[in-house]
Design an enzyme around this catalytic site. Structure first.
Site, mmCIF file in Angstrom:
data_model
loop_
_atom_site.group_PDB
_atom_site.id
_atom_site.type_symbol
_atom_site.label_atom_id
_atom_site.label_comp_id
_atom_site.label_asym_id
_atom_site.label_seq_id
_atom_site.Cartn_x
_atom_site.Cartn_y
_atom_site.Cartn_z
ATOM 1 N N ARG A 260 0.824 -1.219 0.000
ATOM 2 C CA ARG A 260 0.000 0.000 0.000
ATOM 3 C C ARG A 260 0.856 1.266 0.000
ATOM 4 O O ARG A 260 0.387 2.323 -0.422
ATOM 5 C CB ARG A 260 -0.993 -0.013 1.151
ATOM 6 C CG ARG A 260 -2.132 -1.011 0.930
ATOM 7 C CD ARG A 260 -3.169 -0.996 2.035
ATOM 8 N NE ARG A 260 -2.609 -1.216 3.348
ATOM 9 C CZ ARG A 260 -2.451 -2.411 3.926
ATOM 10 N NH1 ARG A 260 -2.827 -3.498 3.291
ATOM 11 N NH2 ARG A 260 -1.933 -2.514 5.117
ATOM 12 N N GLU B 73 7.199 -8.907 15.640
ATOM 13 C CA GLU B 73 6.747 -9.274 16.969
ATOM 14 C C GLU B 73 6.823 -10.786 17.174
ATOM 15 O O GLU B 73 7.204 -11.256 18.232
ATOM 16 C CB GLU B 73 5.319 -8.770 17.182
ATOM 17 C CG GLU B 73 4.876 -8.814 18.619
ATOM 18 C CD GLU B 73 3.540 -8.122 18.814
ATOM 19 O OE1 GLU B 73 2.937 -8.338 19.876
ATOM 20 O OE2 GLU B 73 3.100 -7.380 17.922
#
Length: 171
Positions: free
Chosen positions: A58, A95
């Site tokens: 994006r 993460e």
């Protein structure tokens, strides 16, 4: 114009508990899209970029037309295996695991000023990796920019360059 009025929140996407900020509703509104690009151009222009580096995927939607508006070049920072020819890669921690970001080896000349552009800054890992990758190939990175920042995730804290943003969410 309040750009938040043109960004749709989609609950539980891509998985339960996540609120996805969908910019397709902004992109399809010509007036809102023009306002967003104009505002982002003003913020990014102040950093005197030679080239904008859009982060897959994006980020491409923002960086390419923004580069055209600013009269500078556009390059792509992509996921593993998406670019032809010789590439330079950087592995970085997420993460839960690792990822890789790549650039074509000849995409930028040493010393060129490259501003990293993405649609959204969350935890900052991908944006920080993009900055590091550009430096690895000799670019100067004066700033990074995004349309949206999720302030509560503190991704800005992982960046060591000025960060420009149009819309922030605090929860």
């Amino acid at each position: 114009m309040n750009l938040k009025d043109h960004i749709r929140g989609v609950p539980d996407f891509p998985k339960p508990g996540i609120l996805f900020y969908d910019i397709s509703t902004l992109l399809r509104n010509a007036d809102a899209w023009q306002v967003a690009m104009g505002r982002l151009a003003k913020l990014v222009r102040a950093h005197h970029p030679d080239i904008l580096a859009g982060v897959e995927s994006r980020g491409f939607l923002l960086a390419a037309p923004l580069a055209l508006k600013l009269g500078c070049g556009f390059i792509m920072l992509r996921k593993r295996g998406k670019l032809p020819g010789p590439i330079v890669a950087l592995d970085y921690d997420l993460e839960y695991g690792t990822d890789r970001i790549e650039i074509q080896a000849d995409a930028i000349q040493p010393g060129q000023r490259a501003v990293v552009v993405d649609d959204l800054l969350a935890t900052g890992g991908t944006m920080a990796a993009g900055i590091a990758l550009l430096r690895k190939v000799g670019a100067e990175v004066p700033a990074a920019a995004a349309l949206i920042e999720l302030e509560f995730l503190k991704g800005r804290d992982r960046l060591d360059v000025p960060f420009e943003v149009l819309v922030t969410y605090d929860k």
